[in-house]
Write a protein that holds these residues in place. Structure first.
Motif, PDB file in Angstrom:
ATOM      1  N   SER A 154       8.157   1.919  12.054  1.00  0.00           N
ATOM      2  CA  SER A 154       9.598   1.915  11.819  1.00  0.00           C
ATOM      3  C   SER A 154      10.075   3.364  11.765  1.00  0.00           C
ATOM      4  O   SER A 154       9.513   4.182  11.025  1.00  0.00           O
ATOM      5  N   VAL A 155      11.079   3.671  12.569  1.00  0.00           N
ATOM      6  CA  VAL A 155      11.611   5.033  12.564  1.00  0.00           C
ATOM      7  C   VAL A 155      12.061   5.426  11.160  1.00  0.00           C
ATOM      8  O   VAL A 155      11.871   6.562  10.718  1.00  0.00           O
ATOM      9  N   ALA A 156      12.624   4.460  10.436  1.00  0.00           N
ATOM     10  CA  ALA A 156      13.154   4.744   9.101  1.00  0.00           C
ATOM     11  C   ALA A 156      12.060   4.897   8.048  1.00  0.00           C
ATOM     12  O   ALA A 156      12.264   5.575   7.033  1.00  0.00           O
ATOM     13  N   ASP A 161       5.259   5.021   5.120  1.00  0.00           N
ATOM     14  CA  ASP A 161       4.339   3.889   5.065  1.00  0.00           C
ATOM     15  C   ASP A 161       2.892   4.353   5.249  1.00  0.00           C
ATOM     16  O   ASP A 161       2.600   5.225   6.076  1.00  0.00           O
ATOM     17  N   LEU A 162       1.995   3.737   4.483  1.00  0.00           N
ATOM     18  CA  LEU A 162       0.589   4.092   4.562  1.00  0.00           C
ATOM     19  C   LEU A 162      -0.032   3.570   5.852  1.00  0.00           C
ATOM     20  O   LEU A 162       0.128   2.394   6.213  1.00  0.00           O
ATOM     21  N   GLY A 163      -0.742   4.435   6.540  1.00  0.00           N
ATOM     22  CA  GLY A 163      -1.524   4.047   7.700  1.00  0.00           C
ATOM     23  C   GLY A 163      -2.989   3.935   7.328  1.00  0.00           C
ATOM     24  O   GLY A 163      -3.336   3.369   6.291  1.00  0.00           O
ATOM     25  N   VAL A 164      -3.862   4.494   8.155  1.00  0.00           N
ATOM     26  CA  VAL A 164      -5.304   4.466   7.902  1.00  0.00           C
ATOM     27  C   VAL A 164      -5.865   5.865   8.125  1.00  0.00           C
ATOM     28  O   VAL A 164      -5.219   6.709   8.761  1.00  0.00           O
ATOM     29  N   PRO A 165      -7.061   6.150   7.630  1.00  0.00           N
ATOM     30  CA  PRO A 165      -7.698   7.434   7.968  1.00  0.00           C
ATOM     31  C   PRO A 165      -7.940   7.528   9.472  1.00  0.00           C
ATOM     32  O   PRO A 165      -8.411   6.567  10.087  1.00  0.00           O
ATOM     33  N   TYR A 166      -7.608   8.664  10.054  1.00  0.00           N
ATOM     34  CA  TYR A 166      -7.847   8.885  11.488  1.00  0.00           C
ATOM     35  C   TYR A 166      -9.037   9.819  11.607  1.00  0.00           C
ATOM     36  O   TYR A 166      -8.966  10.993  11.287  1.00  0.00           O
ATOM     37  N   THR A 182      -0.056   8.619   7.130  1.00  0.00           N
ATOM     38  CA  THR A 182       1.089   7.724   7.252  1.00  0.00           C
ATOM     39  C   THR A 182       1.025   7.029   8.614  1.00  0.00           C
ATOM     40  O   THR A 182       0.298   7.455   9.518  1.00  0.00           O
ATOM     41  N   VAL A 183       1.794   5.969   8.764  1.00  0.00           N
ATOM     42  CA  VAL A 183       1.858   5.285  10.056  1.00  0.00           C
ATOM     43  C   VAL A 183       2.331   6.246  11.137  1.00  0.00           C
ATOM     44  O   VAL A 183       1.809   6.253  12.256  1.00  0.00           O
ATOM     45  N   ALA A 184       3.302   7.103  10.828  1.00  0.00           N
ATOM     46  CA  ALA A 184       3.809   8.075  11.806  1.00  0.00           C
ATOM     47  C   ALA A 184       2.713   9.042  12.226  1.00  0.00           C
ATOM     48  O   ALA A 184       2.581   9.370  13.421  1.00  0.00           O
TER      49      ALA A 184
END
Length: 575
Positions: A154-156, A161-166, A182-184
């Motif tokens: 979501s752009v907003a 928002d929490l993503g995952v370890p990359y 983050t998801v971004a």
């Protein structure tokens, strides 16, 4: 160790990997890879061998609770998936296995990349292709993890928002520490790997390209990635690269499936997931029992796609469906064979083949396995159709939709029509099913059926996307409703419906249907950006220090309880 026929490999996987190295569970970490052949072999393990299907399919609106606990055909894991609960049960397809095996695939990709660097870099055609494959595998596994264990992009909200370890490097320390991005941030790193992989990729090095990230698979993955992060122009670009100038030539060969026996779904499922099928761009072998849940067996009979859903929301109420069809005529209408198990009330497509890996010839024990169609021509086509619709190019969207309908619907089936003459006598006639839709026919379909209510199910559901402003009943909204219905049919039993519901903010209901009484009880619901849309991080990963996902607050739970008790519970007559 004694092996049973359907032994879960979760316990084995957990015993091989401590909590601290939970994200780097590759068995290849102690092998020195120093030539092209070894890099090639290592990349065979860079594809996750755990299925996501039950996790996401049972969480979507492609499942009901049929007869509740009176129906004994279920397991605790499926129940947790259906009710959006934290997964605590061990299973081949549980969240812990999905998490571990995706990170194991990432670890294999990272080891391959390091090995290529140690060999002097991607200096040969083969090493360039292997580097591309490793990057695409790493991007794909992280993308799936982000969308399963995080909220939809979501752009907003993506920057919060929490993503995952990359993970981009092989683990070399004893007690690694990982932080969730983050998801971004995840999406930015996925895009970086994806674009570099596309630039380097080559199909020439693959003996069986369907099991590797070939060019068509990579372009289709790119079209999915940009669809999910709301960049329709790039969706169109990459889907077109995947499909070429004649997308109809890449559609599934349903004639090959139609020639097979109808009393057994397995031959048709094997053909669906075959490496000889031109529509299949990427196939991934997995350890799974999905083939039993989504077939005519008793397994999974309680939580599944049933006749109430199949008839009211999927196959029987479509823009090409005459209103006076019966069940047999509907069966004949589709070139893709669908199967209804009356005994267990399952409404199914044969997609998931059954294979058994025997590890002990004496006791005939081993593992249940299947092949997952991860990327295919139909997805590229429907991704592009949706992107055209989002940009207002409805005629182009319709062209792609009709490529799909003309392949999915039988060219010869007829249906009966009844009209009256001036004396009110019946006039009998036969007409062919309309295989090509128009804006007019889609508009008529949309006006014919109201929006979904759980006690009056319909194919159209209220959409609340952040990325486009829609007016209900407009041609654009009608087209998107049609495309989402087609996607629901195309991806049935593949787990993709869950992501479409998240993307479009569709409210999902948990219904308990008492088949004998034809009544239902509403048990729960989920709105857009509900905390539970991000599946909970496995407990094993949490114990390794990974921050868990938040869960609904008490005020949200209280609001839900009030909603369920406002005259909508406990029983309704299905309409």
């Amino acid at each position: 160790m004694k092996l049973y026929k359907y032994l879960s490999i979760v316990a084995i996987g957990m015993s091989l990997a401590s909590c601290n190295d939970f994200l780097d569970a590759t068995p290849d970490s102690r092998i020195e890879v120093d030539n092209e052949a070894e890099v090639k072999a290592l990349l065979n393990t860079a594809y996750p061998d755990a299925s996501i299907i039950r996790l996401t399919e049972l969480a979507s609106d492609n499942a009901d609770d049929l007869n509740g606990e009176e129906n004994g055909h279920y397991d605790r894991f499926s129940e947790q998936c259906f009710f959006w609960q934290p997964i605590t049960e061990e299973d081949n397809e549980n969240s812990a296995m999905v998490w571990e095996r995706h990170y194991a695939a990432i670890a294999a990709a990272n080891h391959a990349l390091v090995a290529i660097d140690k060999m002097g870099g991607a200096t040969t055609d083969h090493l360039k292709a292997y580097r591309a494959e490793a990057l695409l595998c790493r991007a794909y596994a992280h993308f799936m993890l982000t969308n399963i264990f995080g909220k939809h992009y979501s752009v907003a909200h993506a920057t919060e928002d929490l993503g995952v370890p990359y993970i981009t490097e092989p683990e070399v320390t004893l007690n690694p520490s990982y932080e969730r991005l983050t998801v971004a941030e995840d999406y930015a790193l996925i895009e970086k790997d994806l674009l570099e992989g596309i630039e380097l990729m080559s199909d020439a090095v693959f003996e069986v390209p369907h099991y590797h990230f070939n060019s068509k698979a990579a372009y289709t993955f790119a079209s999915r990635f940009y669809l999910f992060c709301n960049q329709p122009e790039k969706v169109i670009k990459y889907a077109t690269l995947a499909l070429g100038d004649t997308p109809e030539a890449l559609m599934r060969d349903y004639d090959a499936m139609q020639d097979m026996p109808t009393d057994n779904m397995q031959p048709r499922a094997m053909q669906y997931a075959s490496s000889t099928e031109k529509a299949n761009f990427l196939l991934i072998p997995v350890y799974s029992q999905d083939q039993y849940y989504f077939s005519g067996t008793s397994m999974g009979g309680r939580f599944n796609n049933n006749s109430y859903i199949g008839q009211a929301e999927q196959l029987f109420i479509t823009p090409w469906m005459p209103s006076n069809q019966n069940a047999q005529q509907t069966q004949d209408m589709y070139r893709s064979y669908w199967f209804y198990s009356q005994v267990y009330n399952k409404f199914l497509f044969p997609k998931i083949p059954n294979y058994f890996e025997e590890v002990n010839n004496n006791t005939h024990t081993g593992y249940a396995r299947t092949i997952y169609v991860a990327l295919k021509a139909e997805e590229a086509l429907l991704n592009r159709a949706e992107a055209y619709a989002l940009t207002g190019e409805l005629k182009l969207a319709l062209e792609d939709v009709n490529v799909w309908t003309q392949n999915f619907i039988s060219p010869s089936v007829k249906y009966n029509t009844y009209q009256y003459d001036e004396n009110w006598n019946y006039i009998y006639a036969e007409e062919k099913i309309p295989r090509k839709l128009s804006l007019t026919s889609i508009r008529k379909w949309a006006r014919t059926y109201d929006y979904y209510e759980p006690w009056a199910p319909r194919p159209r559901k209220h959409l609340h996307p952040e990325f486009v402003t829609l007016t209900e009943g407009s041609d654009q909204e009608n087209m998107l409703q049609c495309i989402l219905l087609i996607r629901r049919l195309e991806f049935l039993h593949e787990g993709m419906r869950w992501f479409d519901l998240k993307r479009y903010g569709v409210k999902i209901y948990r219904r308990r249907i008492m088949a004998a009484l034809n009544t239902l009880e509403l048990l729960d619901s989920m709105d857009y950006r509900d905390e539970r849309q991000a599946l909970q991080i496995p407990y094993e990963a949490q114990s390794a220090g990974i921050v868990p996902n938040p869960r609904p607050t008490s005020s949200q739970a209280d609001a839900l309880s009030q909603w369920l008790n406002q005259g909508k519970n406990p029983e309704f007559q299905l309409k």
